[in-house]
Each structure stands twice: as C-alpha cells, then as structure tokens.
Design an enzyme around this catalytic site. Structure first.
Site, short mmCIF file in Angstrom:
data_model
loop_
_atom_site.label_atom_id
_atom_site.label_comp_id
_atom_site.label_asym_id
_atom_site.label_seq_id
_atom_site.Cartn_x
_atom_site.Cartn_y
_atom_site.Cartn_z
N GLN A 236 0.82 -1.21 0.00
CA GLN A 236 0.00 0.00 0.00
C GLN A 236 0.85 1.26 0.00
O GLN A 236 2.06 1.22 0.21
CB GLN A 236 -0.93 -0.02 1.22
CG GLN A 236 -0.20 -0.29 2.54
CD GLN A 236 -1.09 -0.94 3.60
OE1 GLN A 236 -2.30 -0.99 3.45
NE2 GLN A 236 -0.49 -1.43 4.68
N TYR B 131 -10.38 4.78 19.42
CA TYR B 131 -10.41 3.52 18.67
C TYR B 131 -9.59 2.43 19.35
O TYR B 131 -10.06 1.32 19.57
CB TYR B 131 -9.89 3.79 17.25
CG TYR B 131 -9.81 2.56 16.38
CD1 TYR B 131 -10.93 2.09 15.71
CD2 TYR B 131 -8.61 1.88 16.22
CE1 TYR B 131 -10.86 0.96 14.90
CE2 TYR B 131 -8.52 0.76 15.41
CZ TYR B 131 -9.64 0.31 14.75
OH TYR B 131 -9.55 -0.81 13.95
N ASP C 252 0.29 -12.23 6.18
CA ASP C 252 -1.14 -12.03 5.94
C ASP C 252 -1.94 -12.69 7.07
O ASP C 252 -1.79 -13.89 7.33
CB ASP C 252 -1.50 -12.66 4.59
CG ASP C 252 -2.95 -12.37 4.20
OD1 ASP C 252 -3.73 -11.90 5.07
OD2 ASP C 252 -3.30 -12.61 3.04
N ASP D 252 -7.73 -5.70 14.04
CA ASP D 252 -7.59 -4.25 13.87
C ASP D 252 -7.22 -4.03 12.42
O ASP D 252 -6.06 -3.82 12.08
CB ASP D 252 -6.48 -3.74 14.81
CG ASP D 252 -6.24 -2.25 14.63
OD1 ASP D 252 -7.04 -1.59 13.95
OD2 ASP D 252 -5.24 -1.75 15.18
N1 AAT Z 1 -4.84 1.01 14.60
C1 AAT Z 1 -4.94 1.76 13.42
C2 AAT Z 1 -6.07 1.43 12.63
C3 AAT Z 1 -6.12 0.60 11.59
S1 AAT Z 1 -4.72 -0.16 11.12
C4 AAT Z 1 -5.08 -1.45 10.05
C5 AAT Z 1 -3.82 -2.32 9.78
O1 AAT Z 1 -4.22 -3.54 9.16
C6 AAT Z 1 -2.77 -1.71 8.84
O2 AAT Z 1 -1.54 -1.63 9.52
C7 AAT Z 1 -2.69 -2.70 7.66
O3 AAT Z 1 -1.40 -2.82 7.10
C8 AAT Z 1 -3.15 -3.98 8.34
N2 AAT Z 1 -3.67 -5.03 7.43
C9 AAT Z 1 -4.43 -4.88 6.33
N3 AAT Z 1 -4.69 -6.06 5.78
C10 AAT Z 1 -4.09 -7.01 6.52
C11 AAT Z 1 -3.99 -8.44 6.44
N4 AAT Z 1 -4.58 -9.10 5.45
N5 AAT Z 1 -3.29 -9.09 7.41
C12 AAT Z 1 -2.69 -8.40 8.42
N6 AAT Z 1 -2.74 -7.06 8.53
C13 AAT Z 1 -3.43 -6.37 7.60
C14 AAT Z 1 -7.47 0.43 10.95
C15 AAT Z 1 -8.05 1.73 10.49
C16 AAT Z 1 -9.50 1.68 10.08
C17 AAT Z 1 -9.83 2.74 9.04
C18 AAT Z 1 -11.28 3.06 8.97
N7 AAT Z 1 -11.63 3.85 7.79
#
Ligand code: AAT
Length: 292
Positions: A34, A64, A140, A159
C-alpha cells in the site's frame, strides 16, 4: 482538493471527504502492499494514511485503540493468550499492556513498513511493541489464522483497514470460520466493523455471517472517532458461547479493578460505563439489524 490540505477521498464514502490542513509532509512511500504516508497536521497532530485512508491521528487514536482492545479483553475472565491481526502501529499492544493476566500476545501485521513508520513517527503509539509478551509476525492475517493452532486464544482482535485492498479477506466467511476455530470456548473476537452512518449493508452482512458461524453471542458496538469517515466506527464482538456465559454488555474483567503500574496510566476514553453504553444502538440501526 485545496492546496495544502489532505482530503480523504475513497469509494467507501462517496460524495464526501474529511480534510485536514497539512503543516508538513513527513513520509511518502509505496510499500509492497500500500501507499504509506505520514504528515504533521495543523490541529490533529501527526497523521498516518494508508492508500489515501486515515488510519490514525495523534489527537483521537485513543478512542479507537482503547475500545477495540478493552471491549473484548474486559469481556473475558483472566485472558491469557491474545492474537492481534493488523494493528501494525502498536496502539492495540499499548492497550493490552494494561492487562497483567495476559501471558503471550501474537501479532500478525501484513506490512512491515507500517511498523517501522509507527516506530519512527508515533512513539506514543508504537510504545506497545516494548511489551515483552509480544511476538510480532509479518504476514497475511488470513493465512496466519488458517495455520493457527485450534482453541488457543482467549481474545482475537482484528484491527484491520477497510475491505478494499489487503484487508479484503478479513471481512470474508472463511476468515470468520477460522476465528471460531482458533478461539478457546468462551473466547472472544473483536473485529473492526465500520460506520453505522455509511456502512449499514456491510454491518448487516458481517452480523449475518458472524451470527451464523459463531451462533453464541454476536453484538455490534460503536465509538466516536472524529477523523474516521462519518466520525463513528464500530466493532463486531463475537463468541461461540451464549449470553449466559459471555455477556458483552457487562464487563466481567472490569478495567477499574486492575491495579498495576501499567494499568494506572490514565485511560482517555474507555471505562466500564462506556463499555456497556457502546452496545446501545440508535433506532435506525436497530431497525436495520432487527431480523438478524
Ligand atoms: N490502529 C490503526 C487502525 C487501523 S490499522 C489497520 C492495519 O491492518 C494496517 O496496519 C494494515 O497494514 C493492516 N492489514 C491490512 N490487511 C491485513 C492483512 N490481510 N493481514 C494483516 N494485517 C493487515 C485500521 C483503520 C481503520 C480505518 C477506517 N476507515
């Protein structure tokens, strides 16, 4: 877009965009997964943005992070093993640090760059990585959960970012099935479940799938975060045990009763009253979800 402003434009909130005045861009790189950006805003402190979507600001992140963590952890007596999927900024880990009963915390974040950027620009959030109970895996979350041992987690916190991009699989049925497999009986999962103002169809779908799969207790709770789209965001709380055993509305592990040095660090949003109140839904939401 006005020059000098960041506007959060995205397909999940068509026709609107929250804007923040940029004082100074601090980081801008494409990771393997990303587009990662950090900027200093005029009124919300530093801001972390992934693929154009605000993930956190220093001013309001506590709402949050405290809610997505303590809603599930305070719903389990003596939680010992916790899994966090996503959350690479470390804020959920910071909140888990308040709970002395926890013995081990696994975290699976897909993007190493998020962890590095948080450590560089958000020390008040990434402080969570200093907890010696944390075992960080870069990968992942869908795959991690597939391979996880059955029945070992007391709490699983998802999260995750929104279901466009790398987080898509975290909103799908096979993933929820694996959640039930990895939880011990009486364990609790909590997933990021979007906004009542913008995403009722997503909430309905997730609630339907989770009710079918978990069968026990499934409830939507929500909180206020000014810099998330529409200013509110919610969580799906799930357990395979019914409400006689796992009752989300009454914290069984109340945060006010934990007395350690870590727990004495003041909370800014969460308390047991806010916990119970978070499950109270406005009438239009109750109406939309009533047949599930
Ligand atoms: N705490 C901050 C809020 C977040 S962070 C979401 C995290 O999920 C990011 O660091 C992203 O890299 C991670 N992520 C995304 N997909 C995956 C996956 N498949 N496996 C593991 N980690 C992942 C969330 C914000 C919400 C926004 C609302 N609009």
């Amino acid at each position: 877009i006005a020059p000098g402003w960041f506007s959060e434009i995205g397909p999940m909130w068509p026709g609107e965009a929250r804007s923040l005045k940029v004082e100074k861009p601090l980081f801008d790189k494409q990771s393997d997964f990303q587009h990662v950006q950090v900027f200093q805003s005029e009124t919300y402190g530093k801001v972390l943005v992934l693929d154009g979507v605000i993930q956190l600001t220093e001013r309001d992140e506590f709402s949050y992070q405290e809610m997505i963590t303590h809603l599930p952890v305070c719903s389990v007596k003596d939680p010992k093993r916790v899994l966090v999927i996503g959350g690479g900024d470390g804020g959920v880990l910071r909140e888990l640090s308040r709970h002395p009963s926890i013995e081990k915390i696994d975290m699976c974040e897909i993007d190493k760059m998020v962890v590095e950027v948080s450590k560089e620009f958000f020390p008040g959030v990434s402080v969570g990585f200093k907890d010696p109970r944390v075992n960080l895996v870069i990968g992942d979350g869908v795959k991690f959960l597939q391979d996880a041992e059955a029945g070992i987690y007391d709490v699983i916190i998802v999260d995750s970012s929104d279901p466009v991009g790398p987080a898509e699989g975290l909103f799908q049925k096979p993933f929820y099935l694996n959640l039930t497999r990895a939880l011990r009986p009486g364990g609790v999962a909590c997933t990021q479940a979007e906004s009542i103002w913008l995403h009722l169809p997503i909430i309905k779908e997730v609630l339907t799938i989770c009710s079918e799969i978990f069968k026990g207790s499934v409830s939507y709770a929500w909180t206020s975060v000014p810099t998330y789209p529409s200013g509110t965001i919610g969580f799906m709380l799930c357990s395979t045990e019914g409400p006689e055993k796992v009752n989300f509305r009454q914290p069984i592990n109340p945060i006010e009763e934990i007395v350690t040095e870590e727990a004495a660090r003041p909370l800014k949003y969460y308390n047991s009253e806010v916990h119970s109140a978070a499950f109270i839904l406005p009438q239009f939401v109750k109406d939309a979800l009533k047949d599930i």
